[in-house]
Design a protein around this motif. Structure first.
Motif, PDB file in Angstrom:
ATOM      1  N   LEU A 161      21.033  41.230  36.188  1.00 57.80           N
ATOM      2  CA  LEU A 161      22.130  42.142  36.497  1.00 57.80           C
ATOM      3  C   LEU A 161      21.965  43.475  35.776  1.00 57.80           C
ATOM      4  N   SER A 162      21.416  43.431  34.566  1.00 56.99           N
ATOM      5  CA  SER A 162      21.251  44.665  33.792  1.00 56.99           C
ATOM      6  C   SER A 162      20.223  45.589  34.431  1.00 56.99           C
ATOM      7  N   LEU A 163      19.187  45.040  35.017  1.00 57.08           N
ATOM      8  CA  LEU A 163      18.186  45.879  35.665  1.00 57.08           C
ATOM      9  C   LEU A 163      18.786  46.649  36.830  1.00 57.08           C
ATOM     10  N   PHE A 164      19.589  45.968  37.653  1.00 59.22           N
ATOM     11  CA  PHE A 164      20.259  46.655  38.754  1.00 59.22           C
ATOM     12  C   PHE A 164      21.287  47.650  38.224  1.00 59.22           C
ATOM     13  N   GLY A 165      22.020  47.252  37.181  1.00 58.77           N
ATOM     14  CA  GLY A 165      23.008  48.159  36.606  1.00 58.77           C
ATOM     15  C   GLY A 165      22.375  49.418  36.045  1.00 58.77           C
ATOM     16  N   PHE A 166      21.215  49.283  35.420  1.00 57.13           N
ATOM     17  CA  PHE A 166      20.521  50.449  34.855  1.00 57.13           C
ATOM     18  C   PHE A 166      20.097  51.416  35.953  1.00 57.13           C
TER      19      PHE A 166
END
Length: 205
Positions: A156-161
């Protein structure tokens, strides 16, 4: 339309991150893992700040959120390595998760799917006010549950970044294109036009 789609996608991603972080926070509280509890709390605050920044067009909120996600990915990568005991990491080092205030244990160790907990009575292995148990029959060991939870956070953090960088760039471009004197640059500043004054003449009937 692209800006709206980016903002909506970022809000959805932040919502998923918030739900996943709250779920993780609950189980870390049940397991008395103080280091993950502190990291989860900071992450929840960062996600709320990102949602606020997305709705209110605050690019600096999204930049801070993106910077935090880099640290968050690093922390979750450490959690994955810790539970898989990569390198010299060992789950016997309690201070890494509990600041050496209590014995480290994951809540899933005793409450995982299909786990059968059997207490070992009269054991000399346990310290004072602790007990020894044996856990068997688990469909999925607690280490892998913790690893999957951290892997979800990384995903999720990769997409959020990516979306945070995109949306913040859109916001910054909109701020640069705005002329604070006369509106937008495409229109420019136009002085008010002079109106002609008509002389009134009396009417005679």
């Amino acid at each position: 339309m692209g800006k709206c789609n980016g903002r909506c996608a970022l809000v959805v991603i932040c919502g998923l991150q918030l739900v996943a972080a709250l779920e993780r926070q609950i189980f870390d509280f049940l397991g008395y893992q103080w280091a993950p509890i502190l990291a989860n709390f900071i992450h929840i605050m960062a996600v709320i700040m990102a949602i606020f920044g997305t709705i209110q067009y605050r690019s600096h909120h999204l930049i801070m959120y993106a910077v935090w996600l880099v640290l968050w990915v690093g922390w979750n990568s450490f959690i994955i390595c810790f539970y898989l005991e990569v390198g010299h990491l060992s789950q016997d080092r309690d201070f890494l998760m509990t600041f050496n205030t209590s014995l480290h244990r994951s809540w899933w160790m005793e409450n995982g799917p299909g786990c059968l907990v059997t207490p070992v009575l009269n054991s000399n292995l346990a310290p004072d006010d602790h007990h020894v148990i044996t856990v068997s029959g688990c469909l999925l060991d607690y280490q892998y549950i913790e690893v999957l939870s951290s892997a979800l956070q990384v995903f999720l953090s990769l997409f959020g970044f990516v979306y945070a960088c995109y949306v913040s760039k859109v916001f910054l471009d909109d701020e640069d294109s705005f002329d604070f004197i006369g509106g937008f640059d495409s229109y420019g500043y136009q002085p008010p036009q002079k109106t002609s004054h008509l002389q009134l003449q009396p009417l005679y009937t």
